[in-house]
Design a protein around this motif. Structure first.
Motif, PDB file in Angstrom:
ATOM      1  N   UNK A   1      12.136  23.005  14.663  1.00 34.42           N
ATOM      2  CA  UNK A   1      13.575  23.140  14.826  1.00 34.42           C
ATOM      3  C   UNK A   1      14.341  22.195  13.900  1.00 34.42           C
ATOM      4  N   UNK A   2      13.608  21.556  12.993  1.00 31.50           N
ATOM      5  CA  UNK A   2      14.259  20.690  12.017  1.00 31.50           C
ATOM      6  C   UNK A   2      14.844  19.417  12.590  1.00 31.50           C
ATOM      7  N   UNK A   3      14.246  18.933  13.699  1.00 32.95           N
ATOM      8  CA  UNK A   3      14.794  17.722  14.325  1.00 32.95           C
ATOM      9  C   UNK A   3      13.964  16.475  14.017  1.00 32.95           C
ATOM     10  N   UNK A   4      13.195  16.547  12.940  1.00 34.44           N
ATOM     11  CA  UNK A   4      12.286  15.447  12.651  1.00 34.44           C
ATOM     12  C   UNK A   4      13.007  14.099  12.589  1.00 34.44           C
ATOM     13  N   UNK A   5      14.208  14.086  11.991  1.00 38.47           N
ATOM     14  CA  UNK A   5      14.902  12.806  11.856  1.00 38.47           C
ATOM     15  C   UNK A   5      15.573  12.373  13.143  1.00 38.47           C
TER      16      UNK A   5
ATOM     17  N   UNK B   1      14.309  13.098  16.179  1.00 36.08           N
ATOM     18  CA  UNK B   1      13.241  12.683  17.106  1.00 36.08           C
ATOM     19  C   UNK B   1      12.025  12.197  16.335  1.00 36.08           C
ATOM     20  N   UNK B   2      12.188  11.067  15.644  1.00 37.52           N
ATOM     21  CA  UNK B   2      11.075  10.615  14.789  1.00 37.52           C
ATOM     22  C   UNK B   2       9.819  10.246  15.587  1.00 37.52           C
ATOM     23  N   UNK B   3      10.004   9.672  16.768  1.00 35.08           N
ATOM     24  CA  UNK B   3       8.819   9.276  17.541  1.00 35.08           C
ATOM     25  C   UNK B   3       8.027  10.502  17.956  1.00 35.08           C
ATOM     26  N   UNK B   4       8.745  11.516  18.416  1.00 34.93           N
ATOM     27  CA  UNK B   4       8.072  12.716  18.902  1.00 34.93           C
ATOM     28  C   UNK B   4       7.304  13.400  17.771  1.00 34.93           C
ATOM     29  N   UNK B   5       7.914  13.471  16.588  1.00 34.60           N
ATOM     30  CA  UNK B   5       7.287  14.217  15.505  1.00 34.60           C
ATOM     31  C   UNK B   5       6.283  13.365  14.740  1.00 34.60           C
ATOM     32  N   UNK B   6       6.608  12.093  14.527  1.00 33.03           N
ATOM     33  CA  UNK B   6       5.774  11.315  13.606  1.00 33.03           C
ATOM     34  C   UNK B   6       4.882  10.294  14.294  1.00 33.03           C
TER      35      UNK B   6
ATOM     36  N   UNK C   1      18.923   7.192  21.269  1.00 33.68           N
ATOM     37  CA  UNK C   1      19.292   8.602  21.497  1.00 33.68           C
ATOM     38  C   UNK C   1      18.058   9.452  21.760  1.00 33.68           C
ATOM     39  N   UNK C   2      16.969   9.129  21.045  1.00 30.81           N
ATOM     40  CA  UNK C   2      15.742   9.894  21.260  1.00 30.81           C
ATOM     41  C   UNK C   2      15.237   9.675  22.691  1.00 30.81           C
ATOM     42  N   UNK C   3      15.243   8.405  23.103  1.00 30.96           N
ATOM     43  CA  UNK C   3      14.784   8.097  24.465  1.00 30.96           C
ATOM     44  C   UNK C   3      15.599   8.863  25.492  1.00 30.96           C
TER      45      UNK C   3
END
Ligand code: SF4
Ligand code: SF4
Lengths: 313, 177
Positions: free
Chosen positions: A49-53, A55-60, A207-209
């Motif tokens: 969904x292109x949310x890598x930036x 949600x960096x923790x989730x993706x990376x 924000x990710x949390x």
């Protein structure tokens, strides 16, 4: 009154398998499998969904831990085998009706995929990481071109893996407590929820949390509904399933289940996450830790109690 | 060919000879058993009913233990005998969890073991050890597909029950009542 006595050589704990053929290894493996599935699911989903930036923790970050979680899980599975050095037999056949076989093959696909994804993002956990050899660098570069495909694979396989952890149990008609098709979605939801909790624990980004906490809150609500549904289904079913449910509704697992799994592992963290959305300041690690604790205990109780539940004849 | 066994609960006295005979015949390790006796007391005093059952694997027609086996180690051999191939078994325990009759156990060597209807004796034209040894002759063994076999005849003549038919396993032990 009806009483059954065993009067012969069967009266020993070695032959009566309902005295635990599966001990701690299987529930621990199911938990780790579900957790890995949860992490991979969110990594794949947010990438697609292109949310890598965002949600960096989730993706990376979190996916880098997945190969380790899976390796420990597989080690536990291996420890559970009683005829260990024949384990390779799992991979010389595929039995379409056997959930164990499905699980073994699914893991064979999930494992390399998670290793590659972890390799692509390893620098986000170990900033000083250096792929010493040029061929390794070339391989990483080459594989980076296929992230989309991999993300899709991760989402699909994560769902299969998560459901499998429940189906492994629900396929057993002989154990009334397990024999409900709700167990698949229930363990999947629980796996996703622990995955979200794991991401919250690792994340340094507020924000990710917050977003992951909201997702977790939603998953917990689904889980609560599924659990209630499960018991309603049991109570409306045959005598053996009513008796299976009664182990949790007044029987020996009542306190452990409702106090530790249901309240401490679901309701309390949901409440804490809800309060956070209202702006209350609560140390962020409490809710996810409780969710993970509840997830572990839930699997231990289900595997243990399931083996005590049986048909009477 | 469909091997089956009938067990006369009215004649059984619960002596456990079948258990010992099996342990001896099949070298069952100490402390384990492939067959066992269950004593059931039903009713309220003084109206009590007593039933003895010599139980073993039901060699189910729809065997959940075979379906759940990931390696094909559990299989259905000729005549419907449910067997375990030791060298294929990884000892995962799935079949043990799958059997509603708790008829399987893990052999100390790691593989899963269970009743084989003494197929090594059947090959020689002998009855299973438990059948051969029973002092009250309450065990009948034979081919259900053959209307003249002892087991077919006795099942036709007598009232019988099978264990947990509602589990859908289609068990092949017929308990005469
Ligand atoms: S009694 Fe148990 S072990 Fe025997 S065939 Fe039936 S399910 Fe399998
Ligand atoms: S323990 Fe052996 S026979 Fe039983 S399911 Fe596993 S591999 Fe098959």
């Amino acid at each position: 009154m009806r009483e059954e006595l065993i009067v012969s050589g069967r009266s020993n704990p070695l032959i009566d398998p309902h005295l635990e053929i599966w001990e701690w290894q299987i529930p621990a493996y199911l938990f780790l499998g579900g957790l890995a599935a949860g992490i991979l699911f969110f990594a794949g989903l947010f990438y697609l969904r292109g949310r890598e930036d965002k949600y960096p923790t989730a993706v990376r970050v979190a996916p880098v831990f997945v190969p380790v979680l899976l390796a420990i899980g597989l080690l536990f599975l291996f420890l559970d085998l009683k005829h260990k050095f024949y384990f390779w037999r799992l991979y010389t056949s595929f039995s379409i009706e056997s959930p164990t076989s499905w699980g073994a093959w699914t893991l064979l696909l999930v494992m390399p995929l998670s290793v590659i994804w972890a390799a692509l993002y390893i620098e986000s956990v170990f900033p000083k990481w250096d792929w010493k050899y040029t061929w390794a660098k070339d391989a990483i570069k080459f594989l980076s071109g296929y992230k989309r495909e991999m993300a899709w694979g991760m989402v699909v396989l994560a769902i299969i893996l998560g459901i499998y952890t429940g189906i492994l149990l629900s396929a057993f008609n002989a154990r009334p407590l397990w024999n409900t098709s709700i167990l698949g979605p229930l363990f999947l939801t629980s796996g996703l929820s622990t995955g979200a909790a794991f991401i919250v624990l690792l994340s340094k980004n507020k924000t990710e949390r917050h977003a992951m906490g909201m997702i977790d809150l939603m998953l917990i609500s689904i889980e609560v509904a599924l659990i209630i549904h499960m018991f309603m289904g049991f109570k409306a079913s045959t005598r053996v399933q009513i008796e299976a449910a009664d182990m949790f509704l007044g029987g020996q697992f009542t306190a452990t289940f409702w106090v530790f799994v249901f309240s401490l592992g679901l309701i309390v963290p949901a409440f804490l996450e809800f309060m956070e959305t209202k702006g209350k300041r609560i140390p962020f690690y409490i809710a996810p830790s409780l969710v993970i604790f509840g997830g572990i205990l839930f699997r231990f109780i289900m595997v243990h109690a399931g083996q005590l539940s049986r048909w009477l004849y | 060919m469909r091997y089956a066994m009938a067990i006369d609960t009215k004649k059984c006295v619960g002596c456990s000879d079948c258990v010992v005979a099996c342990q001896t015949e099949n070298n069952v390790p100490h402390g384990y058993a492939r067959d066992w006796i269950i004593e059931v007391i039903d009713g309220t005093y003084p109206q009590l009913e007593l039933e003895y059952r010599s139980e073993r694997c039901n060699h189910c027609d729809n065997a959940p233990c075979v379906r759940c086996c990931p390696t094909g180690a559990s299989f259905i051999a000729d005549g419907g005998i449910v067997k375990v191939e030791h060298d294929k078994c990884i000892g995962c325990g799935a079949c043990i969890a799958a059997c509603p009759y708790d008829a399987r156990f893990v052999h100390p060597e790691g593989y899963v073991d269970k009743c084989t209807f003494c197929d090594h004796r059947l090959e020689k034209g002998q009855d299973p050890a438990c059948v051969a040894v029973c002092p009250t002759k309450c065990l009948y063994f034979g081919d259900m597909d053959d209307p003249n076999s002892e087991v077919s005849k006795v099942v036709k003549k007598r009232k019988f029950k099978t264990l947990i038919p509602e589990a859908g396993t289609e068990p092949q032990l017929y308990f005469l009542i």
